[in-house]
Design a protein around this motif. Structure first.
Motif, PDB file in Angstrom:
ATOM      1  N   ALA A  36       0.817  -1.220   0.000  1.00 23.02           N
ATOM      2  CA  ALA A  36       0.000   0.000   0.000  1.00 23.02           C
ATOM      3  C   ALA A  36       0.848   1.266   0.000  1.00 23.02           C
ATOM      4  O   ALA A  36       0.356   2.332   0.366  1.00 23.02           O
ATOM      5  CB  ALA A  36      -0.931  -0.013   1.209  1.00 23.02           C
ATOM      6  N   VAL A  37       2.097   1.186  -0.422  1.00 23.48           N
ATOM      7  CA  VAL A  37       2.978   2.357  -0.409  1.00 23.48           C
ATOM      8  C   VAL A  37       2.485   3.431  -1.382  1.00 23.48           C
ATOM      9  O   VAL A  37       2.491   4.630  -1.058  1.00 23.48           O
ATOM     10  CB  VAL A  37       4.427   1.942  -0.749  1.00 23.48           C
ATOM     11  N   LYS A  38       2.039   3.012  -2.545  1.00 26.09           N
ATOM     12  CA  LYS A  38       1.622   3.991  -3.557  1.00 26.09           C
ATOM     13  C   LYS A  38       0.421   4.825  -3.095  1.00 26.09           C
ATOM     14  O   LYS A  38       0.480   6.070  -3.156  1.00 26.09           O
ATOM     15  CB  LYS A  38       1.308   3.276  -4.868  1.00 26.09           C
ATOM     16  N   PRO A  39      -0.684   4.229  -2.653  1.00 30.26           N
ATOM     17  CA  PRO A  39      -1.792   5.077  -2.174  1.00 30.26           C
ATOM     18  C   PRO A  39      -1.423   5.887  -0.927  1.00 30.26           C
ATOM     19  O   PRO A  39      -1.963   6.976  -0.716  1.00 30.26           O
ATOM     20  CB  PRO A  39      -2.911   4.069  -1.880  1.00 30.26           C
ATOM     21  N   TYR A  40      -0.505   5.378  -0.122  1.00 25.86           N
ATOM     22  CA  TYR A  40      -0.036   6.116   1.054  1.00 25.86           C
ATOM     23  C   TYR A  40       0.662   7.404   0.610  1.00 25.86           C
ATOM     24  O   TYR A  40       0.399   8.490   1.136  1.00 25.86           O
ATOM     25  CB  TYR A  40       0.913   5.233   1.860  1.00 25.86           C
ATOM     26  N   VAL A  41       1.577   7.274  -0.372  1.00 26.22           N
ATOM     27  CA  VAL A  41       2.288   8.452  -0.889  1.00 26.22           C
ATOM     28  C   VAL A  41       1.314   9.405  -1.565  1.00 26.22           C
ATOM     29  O   VAL A  41       1.448  10.637  -1.466  1.00 26.22           O
ATOM     30  CB  VAL A  41       3.393   8.015  -1.865  1.00 26.22           C
ATOM     31  N   LEU A  42       0.306   8.848  -2.227  1.00 24.36           N
ATOM     32  CA  LEU A  42      -0.697   9.682  -2.884  1.00 24.36           C
ATOM     33  C   LEU A  42      -1.426  10.551  -1.853  1.00 24.36           C
ATOM     34  O   LEU A  42      -1.602  11.765  -2.061  1.00 24.36           O
ATOM     35  CB  LEU A  42      -1.697   8.796  -3.624  1.00 24.36           C
ATOM     36  N   LEU A  43      -1.819   9.982  -0.742  1.00 18.00           N
ATOM     37  CA  LEU A  43      -2.491  10.749   0.311  1.00 18.00           C
ATOM     38  C   LEU A  43      -1.539  11.769   0.932  1.00 18.00           C
ATOM     39  O   LEU A  43      -1.918  12.916   1.195  1.00 18.00           O
ATOM     40  CB  LEU A  43      -3.031   9.788   1.372  1.00 18.00           C
ATOM     41  N   ARG A  44      -0.302  11.365   1.152  1.00 15.64           N
ATOM     42  CA  ARG A  44       0.683  12.272   1.752  1.00 15.64           C
ATOM     43  C   ARG A  44       0.893  13.501   0.873  1.00 15.64           C
ATOM     44  O   ARG A  44       0.899  14.642   1.372  1.00 15.64           O
ATOM     45  CB  ARG A  44       1.995  11.528   1.962  1.00 15.64           C
ATOM     46  N   GLU A  45       1.070  13.282  -0.430  1.00 19.73           N
ATOM     47  CA  GLU A  45       1.314  14.404  -1.339  1.00 19.73           C
ATOM     48  C   GLU A  45       0.089  15.310  -1.432  1.00 19.73           C
ATOM     49  O   GLU A  45       0.217  16.539  -1.515  1.00 19.73           O
ATOM     50  CB  GLU A  45       1.687  13.871  -2.729  1.00 19.73           C
ATOM     51  N   ALA A  46      -1.079  14.725  -1.384  1.00 20.28           N
ATOM     52  CA  ALA A  46      -2.299  15.529  -1.467  1.00 20.28           C
ATOM     53  C   ALA A  46      -2.428  16.435  -0.248  1.00 20.28           C
ATOM     54  O   ALA A  46      -2.823  17.610  -0.376  1.00 20.28           O
ATOM     55  CB  ALA A  46      -3.519  14.611  -1.583  1.00 20.28           C
ATOM     56  N   LEU A  47      -2.085  15.934   0.915  1.00 18.54           N
ATOM     57  CA  LEU A  47      -2.158  16.744   2.130  1.00 18.54           C
ATOM     58  C   LEU A  47      -1.145  17.887   2.087  1.00 18.54           C
ATOM     59  O   LEU A  47      -1.453  19.026   2.458  1.00 18.54           O
ATOM     60  CB  LEU A  47      -1.909  15.872   3.360  1.00 18.54           C
ATOM     61  N   GLU A  48       0.075  17.603   1.623  1.00 18.93           N
ATOM     62  CA  GLU A  48       1.111  18.635   1.591  1.00 18.93           C
ATOM     63  C   GLU A  48       0.803  19.711   0.556  1.00 18.93           C
ATOM     64  O   GLU A  48       0.963  20.909   0.820  1.00 18.93           O
ATOM     65  CB  GLU A  48       2.466  17.990   1.297  1.00 18.93           C
ATOM     66  N   GLN A  49       0.358  19.304  -0.612  1.00 20.74           N
ATOM     67  CA  GLN A  49       0.150  20.257  -1.701  1.00 20.74           C
ATOM     68  C   GLN A  49      -1.055  21.160  -1.453  1.00 20.74           C
ATOM     69  O   GLN A  49      -1.067  22.311  -1.895  1.00 20.74           O
ATOM     70  CB  GLN A  49      -0.021  19.512  -3.026  1.00 20.74           C
TER      71      GLN A  49
ATOM     72  N   ILE B 297       3.007  10.244   7.380  1.00 20.64           N
ATOM     73  CA  ILE B 297       1.684  10.678   7.817  1.00 20.64           C
ATOM     74  C   ILE B 297       1.545  10.378   9.305  1.00 20.64           C
ATOM     75  O   ILE B 297       1.749   9.249   9.747  1.00 20.64           O
ATOM     76  CB  ILE B 297       0.570   9.972   7.025  1.00 20.64           C
ATOM     77  N   SER B 298       1.236  11.407  10.064  1.00 19.09           N
ATOM     78  CA  SER B 298       1.015  11.224  11.491  1.00 19.09           C
ATOM     79  C   SER B 298      -0.475  11.405  11.788  1.00 19.09           C
ATOM     80  O   SER B 298      -1.179  12.134  11.073  1.00 19.09           O
ATOM     81  CB  SER B 298       1.834  12.226  12.309  1.00 19.09           C
ATOM     82  N   MET B 299      -0.925  10.737  12.833  1.00 15.89           N
ATOM     83  CA  MET B 299      -2.306  10.878  13.280  1.00 15.89           C
ATOM     84  C   MET B 299      -2.300  11.424  14.699  1.00 15.89           C
ATOM     85  O   MET B 299      -1.632  10.873  15.573  1.00 15.89           O
ATOM     86  CB  MET B 299      -3.044   9.538  13.239  1.00 15.89           C
ATOM     87  N   GLN B 300      -3.022  12.513  14.910  1.00 15.99           N
ATOM     88  CA  GLN B 300      -3.073  13.120  16.233  1.00 15.99           C
ATOM     89  C   GLN B 300      -4.532  13.207  16.679  1.00 15.99           C
ATOM     90  O   GLN B 300      -5.368  13.821  16.009  1.00 15.99           O
ATOM     91  CB  GLN B 300      -2.446  14.514  16.213  1.00 15.99           C
ATOM     92  N   THR B 301      -4.826  12.552  17.810  1.00 12.26           N
ATOM     93  CA  THR B 301      -6.186  12.574  18.328  1.00 12.26           C
ATOM     94  C   THR B 301      -6.515  13.965  18.863  1.00 12.26           C
ATOM     95  O   THR B 301      -5.632  14.716  19.279  1.00 12.26           O
ATOM     96  CB  THR B 301      -6.371  11.525  19.433  1.00 12.26           C
ATOM     97  N   LEU B 302      -7.801  14.283  18.861  1.00 15.10           N
ATOM     98  CA  LEU B 302      -8.265  15.585  19.312  1.00 15.10           C
ATOM     99  C   LEU B 302      -9.078  15.450  20.590  1.00 15.10           C
ATOM    100  O   LEU B 302      -9.775  14.444  20.800  1.00 15.10           O
ATOM    101  CB  LEU B 302      -9.132  16.254  18.232  1.00 15.10           C
ATOM    102  N   LEU B 303      -8.973  16.448  21.440  1.00 15.58           N
ATOM    103  CA  LEU B 303      -9.807  16.499  22.630  1.00 15.58           C
ATOM    104  C   LEU B 303     -11.234  16.850  22.223  1.00 15.58           C
ATOM    105  O   LEU B 303     -11.466  17.544  21.224  1.00 15.58           O
ATOM    106  CB  LEU B 303      -9.270  17.542  23.607  1.00 15.58           C
ATOM    107  N   TRP B 304     -12.205  16.390  23.010  1.00 10.81           N
ATOM    108  CA  TRP B 304     -13.588  16.772  22.775  1.00 10.81           C
ATOM    109  C   TRP B 304     -13.762  18.228  23.222  1.00 10.81           C
ATOM    110  O   TRP B 304     -13.038  18.728  24.088  1.00 10.81           O
ATOM    111  CB  TRP B 304     -14.534  15.855  23.545  1.00 10.81           C
ATOM    112  N   PRO B 305     -14.724  18.939  22.620  1.00 10.51           N
ATOM    113  CA  PRO B 305     -14.897  20.362  22.962  1.00 10.51           C
ATOM    114  C   PRO B 305     -15.071  20.627  24.453  1.00 10.51           C
ATOM    115  O   PRO B 305     -14.557  21.628  24.970  1.00 10.51           O
ATOM    116  CB  PRO B 305     -16.158  20.750  22.177  1.00 10.51           C
ATOM    117  N   ASP B 306     -15.781  19.724  25.167  1.00 12.63           N
ATOM    118  CA  ASP B 306     -15.993  19.975  26.595  1.00 12.63           C
ATOM    119  C   ASP B 306     -14.769  19.655  27.442  1.00 12.63           C
ATOM    120  O   ASP B 306     -14.786  19.848  28.663  1.00 12.63           O
ATOM    121  CB  ASP B 306     -17.200  19.182  27.102  1.00 12.63           C
TER     122      ASP B 306
END
Length: 315
Positions: free
Chosen positions: A118-131, A158-167
């Motif tokens: 899955a390297v190719k679709p991974y790079v595709l997503l990475r480049e889309a986010l950067e561009q 690609i890193s994933m960072q969880t978010l706090l809930w609004p409350d």
């Protein structure tokens, strides 16, 4: 690093199998509570605050404390009805500008590694986010709980960072600052801006060090080299609760072997004492037999010789 989760990133009809790794680790200095005299660790018992009795592990339940201090006890059946998720999907909901998310909402960070196929679709997503200078807003289930997170690029990964809930984010409402801007003079504001310009630079993480951790480790090293180490004695068996079945069986076997070993030693000791006394008794018996045997045999012969002729005469 060791993967803590496996799943797939899905956006549109594209599926990218990935592994999840923790991107950070805690290096805070951890101290143990120990006995000053011998270095033994301090233990705590599970004691009920109402009756003061120690509570067995099997008798402990989960409780939810309300805002007014009331305690609601939840059973396993209650918890089994709660909404949990075992999905292995990182589902992209939408792509948003990176500056729309306040850094205050960021929580834990992870790295995503693609599977080899899955390297190719991974790079595709990475480049889309950067561009596009956007981040992917996703939902993901970690440890059976669904949470919101963002995907962004860091050092071509690609890193994933969880978010706090609004409350979970507190509001900063300080009344003392309401009229503070009116007290600042233009000259003071200009001087502050000049100070900012004079201290402007780039962030270099390696320029900063945790001097407290280094000092603690240096102190520990010096004590080790000086022989100031206390090795705690082996913990005594208090006969406490054993939760694990295998551990309970092993403990029972060890106790059985130990009791048999003590019994055999006792028998061996008594046997050795008997063996030491036995030769004296046997020797005495032999001497007595040797003295009495000739007398018995002689008497028997004499008696037979005298009585034999008398029986023949009578016939």
């Amino acid at each position: 690093m060791r993967a803590i989760w496996k799943g797939a990133v899905s956006f549109g009809l594209v599926n990218v199998p990935v592994r999840l790794y923790s991107a950070t680790e805690n290096h805070d200095v951890q101290f143990r509570q120990v006995h000053r005299e011998d270095g033994g660790r301090i233990k705590y018992k599970r004691v009920c605050s109402i009756d003061g009795e120690e509570v067995a592990y099997d008798d402990i339940a989960k409780g939810f404390e309300t805002d007014d201090g009331e305690m609601v006890v939840l059973t396993d059946d209650d918890l089994s009805d709660l909404p949990i998720s075992t999905s292995r999907e990182i589902a992209v909901d939408k792509f948003v500008p990176s500056d729309q998310i306040d850094p205050l909402y960021y929580d834990k960070c992870y790295y995503l590694e693609p599977e080899k196929a899955a390297v190719k679709p991974y790079v595709l997503l990475r480049e889309a986010l950067e561009q596009t200078d956007r981040v992917a807003l996703v939902t993901v289930s970690i440890r059976t709980r669904m949470t919101v997170a963002v995907l962004r690029v860091r050092d071509d990964v690609i890193s994933m960072q969880t978010l706090l809930w609004p409350d979970e984010v507190r509001a900063a409402d300080f009344g003392v600052l309401n009229d503070a801007s009116d007290e600042v003079k233009p000259a003071e504001q200009a001087m502050a801006q000049m100070l900012v310009e004079s201290l402007t630079g780039d962030y270099e993480p390696d320029e900063y060090e945790d001097d407290y951790e280094q000092a603690v480790r240096a102190l520990v090293k010096a004590k080790l080299e000086g022989g100031e180490v206390k090795a705690p004695a082996p913990e005594a068996d208090t006969g406490g609760e054993v939760v694990d079945l295998l551990a309970a069986l092993q403990q029972s076997v060890n106790r059985a072997k130990s009791s048999r070993g003590e019994a055999s030693d006792a028998r061996r000791t008594s046997a050795e004492k008997s063996t030491k006394k036995a030769p004296a008794k046997k020797a005495a018996a032999k001497k007595a037999t040797a003295k009495k045997a000739p007398a018995k045999k002689t008497a028997a012969k004499k008696t037979t010789a005298k009585k034999a002729p008398a029986k023949k005469k009578a016939s």
